[in-house]
Write a protein that holds these residues in place. Structure first.
Motif, PDB file in Angstrom:
ATOM      1  N   ILE A  19       0.834  -1.251  -0.004  1.00 40.23           N
ATOM      2  CA  ILE A  19       0.175  -0.024   0.050  1.00 40.23           C
ATOM      3  C   ILE A  19       0.918   1.132  -0.002  1.00 40.23           C
ATOM      4  O   ILE A  19       0.641   2.338  -0.833  1.00 40.23           O
ATOM      5  N   LYS A  37      -5.237 -13.235   1.271  1.00 40.02           N
ATOM      6  CA  LYS A  37      -6.230 -13.304   2.194  1.00 40.02           C
ATOM      7  C   LYS A  37      -6.320 -14.618   3.038  1.00 40.02           C
ATOM      8  O   LYS A  37      -7.034 -14.593   4.056  1.00 40.02           O
ATOM      9  N   MET A  98     -10.124   2.596   7.734  1.00 40.05           N
ATOM     10  CA  MET A  98     -10.129   1.444   6.803  1.00 40.05           C
ATOM     11  C   MET A  98     -11.213   0.690   6.890  1.00 40.05           C
ATOM     12  O   MET A  98     -11.778  -0.127   6.174  1.00 40.05           O
ATOM     13  N   GLY A  99     -11.939   0.620   8.066  1.00 40.53           N
ATOM     14  CA  GLY A  99     -13.160   0.008   8.445  1.00 40.53           C
ATOM     15  C   GLY A  99     -12.993  -1.129   9.030  1.00 40.53           C
ATOM     16  O   GLY A  99     -14.010  -2.229   9.426  1.00 40.53           O
ATOM     17  N   VAL A 100     -11.938  -1.273   9.832  1.00 39.95           N
ATOM     18  CA  VAL A 100     -11.738  -2.668  10.724  1.00 39.95           C
ATOM     19  C   VAL A 100     -12.797  -2.672  11.776  1.00 39.95           C
ATOM     20  O   VAL A 100     -13.063  -1.573  12.329  1.00 39.95           O
ATOM     21  N   GLN A 132      -7.466 -11.488  11.436  1.00 36.37           N
ATOM     22  CA  GLN A 132      -8.111 -11.706  10.141  1.00 36.37           C
ATOM     23  C   GLN A 132      -8.736 -10.339   9.577  1.00 36.37           C
ATOM     24  O   GLN A 132      -8.803  -9.974   8.784  1.00 36.37           O
ATOM     25  N   GLN A 133      -9.112  -9.544  10.817  1.00 32.99           N
ATOM     26  CA  GLN A 133      -9.962  -8.110  10.330  1.00 32.99           C
ATOM     27  C   GLN A 133      -9.169  -7.242   9.740  1.00 32.99           C
ATOM     28  O   GLN A 133      -9.062  -6.607   8.771  1.00 32.99           O
ATOM     29  N   TYR A 136      -7.839  -8.296   6.258  1.00 33.18           N
ATOM     30  CA  TYR A 136      -9.043  -8.138   5.447  1.00 33.18           C
ATOM     31  C   TYR A 136      -8.840  -6.888   4.900  1.00 33.18           C
ATOM     32  O   TYR A 136      -9.183  -6.430   3.668  1.00 33.18           O
ATOM     33  N   GLU A 140      -8.415  -5.216   1.172  1.00 31.36           N
ATOM     34  CA  GLU A 140      -9.249  -4.608   0.402  1.00 31.36           C
ATOM     35  C   GLU A 140      -8.630  -3.247  -0.212  1.00 31.36           C
ATOM     36  O   GLU A 140      -9.078  -2.837  -1.411  1.00 31.36           O
ATOM     37  N   GLN A 141      -7.710  -2.749   0.651  1.00 29.45           N
ATOM     38  CA  GLN A 141      -7.158  -1.458  -0.008  1.00 29.45           C
ATOM     39  C   GLN A 141      -6.191  -1.768  -1.218  1.00 29.45           C
ATOM     40  O   GLN A 141      -6.014  -1.279  -2.203  1.00 29.45           O
ATOM     41  N   ARG A 143      -6.622  -4.288  -3.010  1.00 23.40           N
ATOM     42  CA  ARG A 143      -7.487  -4.681  -4.217  1.00 23.40           C
ATOM     43  C   ARG A 143      -8.014  -3.361  -5.172  1.00 23.40           C
ATOM     44  O   ARG A 143      -7.990  -3.364  -6.166  1.00 23.40           O
ATOM     45  N   ARG A 144      -8.024  -2.248  -4.235  1.00 18.46           N
ATOM     46  CA  ARG A 144      -8.377  -0.842  -4.807  1.00 18.46           C
ATOM     47  C   ARG A 144      -7.365  -0.706  -5.726  1.00 18.46           C
ATOM     48  O   ARG A 144      -7.318  -0.300  -6.874  1.00 18.46           O
ATOM     49  N   GLU A 146      -5.076  -2.583  -6.986  1.00 14.97           N
ATOM     50  CA  GLU A 146      -5.074  -3.559  -8.088  1.00 14.97           C
ATOM     51  C   GLU A 146      -5.909  -3.127  -9.060  1.00 14.97           C
ATOM     52  O   GLU A 146      -5.492  -3.103 -10.532  1.00 14.97           O
ATOM     53  N   VAL A 147      -7.056  -2.693  -8.893  1.00 16.31           N
ATOM     54  CA  VAL A 147      -8.097  -2.216  -9.974  1.00 16.31           C
ATOM     55  C   VAL A 147      -7.543  -1.096 -10.606  1.00 16.31           C
ATOM     56  O   VAL A 147      -7.717  -0.819 -11.809  1.00 16.31           O
TER      57      VAL A 147
ATOM     58  N   ALA B 123     -15.298  -3.907  -2.958  1.00 10.30           N
ATOM     59  CA  ALA B 123     -15.191  -4.167  -1.817  1.00 10.30           C
ATOM     60  C   ALA B 123     -14.214  -3.810  -1.018  1.00 10.30           C
ATOM     61  O   ALA B 123     -13.275  -4.295  -0.655  1.00 10.30           O
ATOM     62  N   TRP B 124     -14.238  -2.231  -0.852  1.00 15.06           N
ATOM     63  CA  TRP B 124     -13.469  -1.783  -0.132  1.00 15.06           C
ATOM     64  C   TRP B 124     -14.198  -0.488   0.634  1.00 15.06           C
ATOM     65  O   TRP B 124     -15.030   0.118  -0.001  1.00 15.06           O
ATOM     66  N   ASN B 125     -13.164   0.178   1.381  1.00 13.98           N
ATOM     67  CA  ASN B 125     -13.860   1.511   1.776  1.00 13.98           C
ATOM     68  C   ASN B 125     -12.860   2.441   1.191  1.00 13.98           C
ATOM     69  O   ASN B 125     -11.613   2.391   1.006  1.00 13.98           O
ATOM     70  N   LEU B 127     -10.390   5.528   0.785  1.00 13.21           N
ATOM     71  CA  LEU B 127      -9.399   6.073   1.876  1.00 13.21           C
ATOM     72  C   LEU B 127      -8.485   6.982   1.118  1.00 13.21           C
ATOM     73  O   LEU B 127      -7.899   6.725  -0.236  1.00 13.21           O
ATOM     74  N   GLN B 187     -20.956   0.519   6.003  1.00 10.28           N
ATOM     75  CA  GLN B 187     -19.761   1.046   6.666  1.00 10.28           C
ATOM     76  C   GLN B 187     -19.929   2.538   6.326  1.00 10.28           C
ATOM     77  O   GLN B 187     -20.404   3.237   5.362  1.00 10.28           O
TER      78      GLN B 187
END
Lengths: 653, 261
Positions: A19, A37, A98-100, A132-133, A136, A140-141, A143-144, A146-147, B123-125, B127, B187
């Motif tokens: 990141i 994951k 980040m939403g944990v 785990q939380q 994840y 997720e970040q 993955r952002r 990655e996209v 599937a993310w928030n 940031l 969220q």
């Protein structure tokens, strides 16, 4: 050369590094033997430390740093520990953003609980699946990114080697696709190794069975130093299984869980029918202040002692009770479920009993390596934070040795993974900015050829040993000789045995020549790396003739005076002189408390004199260097950077 | 008490080869799980008939049912092999790879379509960056507990395996990703992207492909209330469609988020 960074490993450290490097404009190639994951960080249960001081206890990052240094018996370089503890609160904020789903107080703030080795509520948690939380949230970040095209994941790819050029600079890696056994070269002038710990070296441990330590071992065999390898944390509370030792989180004790055995070793009654007066809460008895929350190495030794020396384990065997039932923990079943659900579920599913109804039976299990790849701690002329001795190769997370000294405090590992990962990502991006030249193609083709040859030779192996059976033996030997209690005779035997294992490894029957997902082949290759890494750990343990943190050698243990004979270290003149010496060496000053009028007993004086001698000899980082063609590594020592505070005798009350 | 444990394993050497069966017998030990039994087979890969073979290949990592790796069909049920205790299973224990995913080898399957689905629904928030921006929004304990249920989804694929709507002719993304979309829409930060997720779930493979068989919630190893999430996403989609209809007609740009469950 494009601005490219390679990250090996997709746990908390690897994802944090990814990141941060991506934020700095790097294209990141991220390698993992499993979908990220599924990395071992998922197993972390109890929480993550940070001195947010949301409980009005006057907690502060400086106290967190002292607890961490003291808990690690002052073997950690102090500047990065300080950096980590001061960054703790902002890292929690980041994870929160980040939403944990951290547990909350009635007002909606983050809730904090107690953990070992501190007297503060410093551990943020998401039920009992905090790792785990966190994983994840970072996944997720990533993955952002990655996209957005900033990150390319290579999942089910295994790191095989660094590509190092003729000047000793990092130029990339070779890696193997585990589904098709294809070896490829990947180019980058900065590589961050975040491959996690070496649990499998000990056979069964609390680690995921992907934690072979092979990536670290491979880097080590290419010249990266391995630091403090002998410091292996054995967690006090796990459930033994045939396939692994399942962790029962320290948060169980943080939420009021109590450790006990029947006072009468012959007492065979069901635990709930044994009245409190007939139970020995031996941790509370021996450590009235910290009680069940003494650091892990201390709790582990006490449980081990009760079972193996005093023979007072449950039914005379190797287990003690860990009691979280409502009458003991003073918490309702609902609250226990909300705060510890994940760990209670593990016990219910694997043992069959309900910990809310009856005490759990637990025993220590190998858990974490404080040691790992050596990395630097400051951006000075001669070192860069998180960078190994091989320029351009960085490391973060459990793969490196830096933050925990001789013993890690519970809930500090998640913090060190994220902090170290971010630091490494930052430094790697900067490094690539100033090292953008391209290496000649031959550097890559030579390394690729070397790896293909290694693989071809392993595929031809058709001896008589089964790799999984040999691994079991390795684990049994490492566990019995190189975990809780160590002695030099046993370690000598172990070192001989490891040489024997290395010979026997050559006689393995790989038995599977297929291209498709050939696990027997991959495991055989990793097994040799495990044996070689085991030698760095065992040799370090053999050479270190003292007890420190998780490394306990009774023959060299300095007995502590009885409680009533203890005094203050700062009242001892020798100690004041020792502290002044360290301050001068590190060009700093320490503010020791003024001398009190408490007299120094002769026992305490003699203890301090000897303690200072031991510090001068042994309060140093172990460096293992792999010597090609030699059976055993070379062990040397480096001074520990002490810029924050002088060491003090590690006595928990 | 039997003195052996019998395992009948469906094997497949590579994605393009035909599957076949092999049966193994290992000495009985109490308290084994299917993974430990497979480990014993690996140490001596010889079939019950005495034929030397290769060690069966399978995925596994944490062995504590939090990583989602060791999904298999065990006596016909999709589940995690680590929590499948041998003493509770009928023998021979029949072990097969998941049928709704391409086989890589033996019991190992390729579940990358699930991660692709997570990318599709964002599937993310959001940031702004990892720099210091202070704490996140306050969250009630109630909301945290609701989020936490769904945050335990380990992408194991049991819900897809059990779903009659998931098959090679259908683009349906399955229940797991609907649960994740529901979680992110709940969220505080993630809700700002709710409409983007709903857009992704309106199309082929989205919410409309759910046939309401409710198998997903029955097989989920983490007991995630997936059908509640599917119902909630359905309501969000209805609400969003209506809003979108009027927004499009009015040509006005307004905040279009779901009711947040």
């Amino acid at each position: 050369m494009p601005k490219r960074v390679i990250v090996v490993g997709g746990g908390l450290a690897g994802l944090s590094a990814t990141i941060r490097a991506a934020e700095r404009g790097m294209i990141v190639d991220l390698f993992s033997v499993v979908p990220v994951k599924r990395s071992h960080s998922v197993c972390a249960q109890g929480g993550i430390n940070s001195a947010k001081n949301l409980k009005g206890e006057g907690d502060d990052p400086s106290i967190h740093a002292t607890d961490t240094l003291f808990g690690g018996e002052y073997l950690a370089d102090q500047p990065p520990v300080k950096g980590m503890c001061y960054a703790g609160p902002s890292i929690i904020d980041l994870l929160d953003r980040m939403g944990v789903p951290f547990n909350r107080t009635p007002e909606g703030h983050l809730d904090f609980r107690r953990f070992g080795g501190t007297l503060h509520h410093r551990t943020a948690f998401a039920g009992a699946t905090t790792g785990q939380q966190l994983l994840y949230a970072l996944d997720e970040q990533v993955r952002r990114f990655e996209v957005q095209g900033m990150v390319e994941k290579y999942e089910s790819w295994e790191f095989l080697s660094l590509v190092i050029d003729g000047n000793g600079q990092t130029r990339g890696i070779t890696a193997m696709n585990l589904w098709q056994r294809e070896v490829r070269v990947f180019k980058a002038n900065a590589v961050i190794i975040c491959s996690g710990g070496p649990g499998l070296v000990f056979g069964r441990s609390t680690n995921s069975i992907i934690n072979t330590g092979a990536a670290c071992s491979r880097a080590y065999q290419q010249g990266v130093w391995y630091g403090n390898g002998e410091f292996i944390q054995v967690h006090p509370t796990s459930i033994p299984g045939a396939d692994k030792l399942r962790l029962i989180s320290e948060s169980v004790r943080g939420e009021g869980g109590r450790v006990w055995v029947p006072k009468d070793a012959a007492d065979r009654r069901a635990p709930v029918s044994i009245p409190e007066s007939e139970r020995d809460y031996f941790l509370e008895r021996k450590y009235p202040k910290y009680g069940n929350l003494v650091p892990r190495d201390v709790a582990t030794r006490e449980i081990f002692h009760i079972c193996t020396v005093e023979k007072r384990g449950i039914d005379g065997g190797n287990s003690v009770y860990l009691d979280i039932t409502p009458s003991q923990s003073k918490k309702s079943p609902e609250v226990l479920e909300e705060k510890l659900g994940g760990v209670l579920e593990i016990y219910r599913k694997f043992v069959g009993d309900d910990p809310v109804q009856t005490p759990m039976k637990i025993f220590p299990g190998m858990h974490y390596s404080m040691g790992g790849l050596w990395v630097g701690y400051g951006d000075r002329g001669d070192m860069i934070a998180q960078m190994t001795n091989v320029p351009g190769t960085f490391a973060a997370g459990e793969a490196e040795f830096q933050y925990h000294g001789a013993n890690r405090l519970g809930a500090n590992s998640l913090l060190s993974c994220i902090y170290g990962g971010m630091e490494a990502g930052e430094r790697a991006a900067k490094w690539v900015g100033s090292h953008s030249d391209e290496a000649p193609e031959a550097v890559y083709s030579t390394e690729k050829k070397r790896q293909d040859e290694i693989n071809d030779n392993i595929l031809k192996m058709s001896g008589t040993e089964n790799p999984y059976a040999l691994h079991r033996e390795l684990g049994d030997w490492m566990t019995s000789r190189c975990t809780v209690v160590r002695d030099n005779a046993g370690l000598d035997e172990l070192l001989n045995k490891l040489d024997e294992f290395e010979e026997r490894w050559k006689n393995i029957d790989v038995n599977d020549r297929s291209v498709s997902a050939n696990q027997a082949f991959g495991f055989t290759r990793a097994l040799l790396d495990m044996i070689i890494l085991a030698k760095a750990m065992a040799k370090g343990a053999r050479m270190r003739d003292e007890s420190r943190g998780a490394h306990y050698k009774p023959a060299f243990d300095l007995a502590k005076p009885a409680a009533e004979k203890l005094g203050n270290a700062h009242d001892h003149d020798g100690y004041r002189a020792y502290a002044a010496e360290i301050a001068a060496k590190w060009n700093t000053t320490f503010n020791l408390p003024a001398k009190s009028d408490k007299p120094i007993t002769p026992e305490f004086g003699a203890y301090m004199d000897r303690w200072i001698e031991i510090q001068k000899q042994w309060n140093r980082t172990t460096i293992a260097k792999y010597l090609p063609g030699q059976q055993q590594p070379e062990i040397s020592y480096r001074d520990v950077a002490m810029t924050v505070e002088p060491p003090q005798p590690r006595i928990y009350k | 008490m039997p003195d052996t444990i019998s395992l009948k394993i469906k094997r497949q050497d590579s994605p393009d080869k035909a599957p076949y069966w092999e049966t193994f017998e290992i000495p009985y030990q109490p308290n084994l799980n299917v993974i430990s039994a497979l480990m014993e087979v690996r140490i001596n890969p010889v079939t019950r008939d005495g034929k030397k073979t290769t060690a069966p290949v399978w995925d596994a990592a944490c062995l504590e049912e939090v990583c989602g790796s060791c999904s298999m069909l065990i006596n016909g049920k999709p589940r995690q092999a680590c929590t499948a205790l041998v003493d509770q299973l009928e023998q021979p224990i029949v072990i097969e790879p998941f049928s709704k995913f391409p086989v890589v080898r033996d019991l190992m399957v390729d579940r990358s379509r699930m991660f692709e689905a997570l990318r599709r629904v964002k599937a993310w928030n959001p940031l702004d960056g990892t720099y210091a921006l202070g704490r996140g929004a306050l969250v009630s304990s109630e909301t945290q507990q609701e989020l936490y249920h769904f945050a335990r989804c380990m992408t194991c694929g049991c819900c897809l395996e059990a779903c009659p709507q998931v098959n090679e002719h259908s683009p349906f993304m399955g229940a797991a990703v609907l649960g994740q979309a529901y979680m992110f829409n709940l969220q505080p930060a993630g809700s700002s992207m709710a409409h983007e997720r709903l857009d992704a779930l309106m199309g082929p493979g989205g919410h409309g492909d759910c046939g309401n068989a409710q198998n997903c919630v029955r097989v989920c190893p983490k007991e995630i209330p997936l059908t509640d999430a599917i119902a909630a996403i359905g309501r969000q989609l209805t609400w969003y469609s209506v809003k979108k209809f009027f927004l499009d007609r009015g040509g006005k740009k307004k905040e279009a988020s779901g009711p947040g469950g």
